[in-house]
Write an enzyme that holds these catalytic residues in place. Sequence first.
Site, PDB file in Angstrom:
ATOM      1  N   LYS B  76       0.856  -1.184   0.000  1.00 44.53           N
ATOM      2  CA  LYS B  76       0.000   0.000   0.000  1.00 44.53           C
ATOM      3  C   LYS B  76       0.893   1.235   0.000  1.00 44.53           C
ATOM      4  CE  LYS B  76      -3.844   2.082   2.619  1.00 44.53           C
ATOM      5  NZ  LYS B  76      -4.724   1.977   3.798  1.00 44.53           N
ATOM      6  N   SER B 151      -9.837   2.259   3.120  1.00 42.23           N
ATOM      7  CA  SER B 151      -8.919   2.959   2.252  1.00 42.23           C
ATOM      8  C   SER B 151      -7.948   2.077   1.465  1.00 42.23           C
ATOM      9  CB  SER B 151      -8.092   3.936   3.091  1.00 42.23           C
ATOM     10  OG  SER B 151      -7.258   3.244   3.986  1.00 42.23           O
ATOM     11  N   SER B 175     -10.206  -0.146   7.256  1.00 38.29           N
ATOM     12  CA  SER B 175      -9.585   0.041   5.940  1.00 38.29           C
ATOM     13  C   SER B 175      -8.890  -1.179   5.343  1.00 38.29           C
ATOM     14  CB  SER B 175      -8.580   1.190   5.997  1.00 38.29           C
ATOM     15  OG  SER B 175      -9.239   2.419   5.949  1.00 38.29           O
TER      16      SER B 175
END
Lengths: 95, 484
Positions: B76, B151, B175
Site C-alpha cells: 500500500k 482505504s 480500511s
Amino acid sequence: MSIDKSEVQKIALLARLAIGDEDITSISKELTDIVELIKTMNSVDTTDIEPLAHPLELFSRLRTDEVTETDQRENFQANSAETKDGYYLVPKVIE
Amino acid sequence: MHQSTLTELSSALELKKISSEELTRMYIERCKKHNNSLNCFITISEESAIHKAKIADKKRASGDCTPLTGIPIAQKDIFCVNEIKTTCGSKMLSNFIAPYDATLVKRMDENGFIMLGKTNMDEFAMGSSNETSFFGPVKNPWNVSCVPGGSSGGSASAVAARLCPAATGTDTGGSIRQPASFCGITGLKPTYGRVSRYGMIAFASSLDQGGPMTQTAEDAALIMNVISGFDKHDSTSVDKKIEDYTKSLNNSIKGLKIGLPKQYFEENLNSEVADITEASIKELEKLGAKCIDVDLPNTELSIPAYYVVAPAECSSNLSRYDGVRFGHRCDNPKDLIDLYSRSRQEGFGKEVKRRIMIGTYVLSAGYYDAYYLKAQKVRQIISDDFKKVFKNVDILASPTTTGTAFQLNEKLNDPISMYLSDIYTVSANLAGLPAISIPSGFIDALPVGMQLIGNYFQESLLMNVAHQYQKVTDWHQKIPSGYQ
C-alpha cells in the site's frame, strides 16, 4: 448548534488551511452535520469513566542517550522544495 | 500461475517449476495490462522488481533463502519504501521519495518478497471507497462501476484481480477489512501494537495498524510471521513474543465458543447479507463451534466516538505538512502563514481537509472536554463491553459491512452516510482488538465478507477459524470474470 461562517474561518486559521470564501457555506453545513452526529454520544452517561487514550496499557520506553542515526541531511533535504546551504528556506519572518 | 496463493508459489519456486524472474515479469505484465481499467497501482516498480527477482533466483540457487524468497507482492502506498515514490494517495506527497524503509517493508524485503509496486488508496487513508485518492478512484474488479472499498482499495482490487498474489493494507476504522469484504479477499487487522507503524504514514496513531490482504487465511499467516513483532523504532510496538501463525491453522475448532453480537444483526443490515452471514456461521457450527448471542450495547456510539478520535489525531499528525521540509509547497508565499495555509489548501483533498477541520474543532479551546474527552470516555465503555463478552466467548462473528460494494459516486458527497457504513468495523480499532474479514458468499455477483473479532493477540485463533472455514467453502477461490 451550528458552526457558523466565522467559526469556520477561525478553525481554518488554526488548521492553517486557506479555505476560499466560496467554500465556506458548504463547509459550515458539513461540519454542522458531522458535529450533530458526534453529539449523539451525549446520550451515554460517562460519569466516573476514565478516558481511554490508547487501546493498550503502555509505558514510555527509555533508551541510553547514544547517537544511533547517521547524518543524512542531503538525503532528507532532497525532498524539500527550497533549501540553501543546508538550510530550509521560508519567507522572511523577521523584518 | 497468476491464480496461485503464496503457499502454492512458494512450492512452485522450491520445485523450480518457475523462476522468480519469470513470475515477477508475469505479474508486472498483468499489472500494466489491467491498471488502466482498475487503477489499483500508483507506482509499478518494474525495474527494481526484476532486479530483485534476479537476485532472489541466485539466492534460491545457492540455498541462501526463505520459503518466501522471490514471491512478488504489492505494498500500500502508505508505507515508505526507500528511494521509491511514496504518495499516501495525496497531491501533498505526489513527489515524495521516501528516504528510508518502513519496518514492515524492511522485514518483507529481508524475507525475500519482491515488491511489484505501490497500491492506490484513499488520500492519507481517509475514506471508505477509494474515491478520495488524488490519483483517481480504484475500480472493483467484480463490477467496475462499483467501489473496491477503502482505504486499502488498491490492494484489495489488485489481489482480487490476481494482479499480485497478496498485498499489504492498513486499518484505522476498517480500511483492511471493508475493502477485503467488498473485493472478496481475506484481510486481517492485527492487535494494535502487533505490527510496527514505523514508516507507515500516520493518520490516527492510536488506531492505525498494518496487516496482510491475501487470498487465504493461510497466506495471511505467512505474512504475519514476517511483519509482526517488536520494533524499537515504534514507541507503541508491543514487546511480546510472536508465535508461528501457521502452526495453529489446522487446530480443530470443536467446542469453540462464538459470540454473535446482537447489535451487528439489527436494522441497518441488508437482509441478504444477514442470510449469508447466518449460513456461514452454520458452517462453523458444523465444524463443532457453539454460538451464543452476546450484547455490545454501545455499538452505535462507536461511530461518533471514532469521528472525534480519528480526526483529532489526524489534525495533529497532518500538521507536519507545512510546505517546508517535504511535500507540496505553494508558489510565491507572501509570508509564513500564507506558505503554510496555501500549501496545505492546495496539497490536501476535500475529505482530508474536512477531517482536519473537525479534528481542529474538537481539540480547540472550550470544546475539548465536550468532544475529545467525552469520546475517550465512550471509547473506554466500548472497550469494556468487549472485555465483558470475551469472558464468555472465544471470538465474535458478524458481517464485515452492512451491504455489498456500493456504486462509484453513490456516497462521495454524503460524508455522513459514508461514515455510518463503518459501523461493524470501527469498534475493533477503538478497542485495539484483532479482526479478520473472509469471503462468505455473493449477492448479485458482488462478494460478501464475514468478520471475526478476537481478543487481544488472538490473531492465531482468528486465522485458525478462518482457515478451517476456507477448507470447507470455496468463496475465497472465486475470481472475477476477465481476470481468471
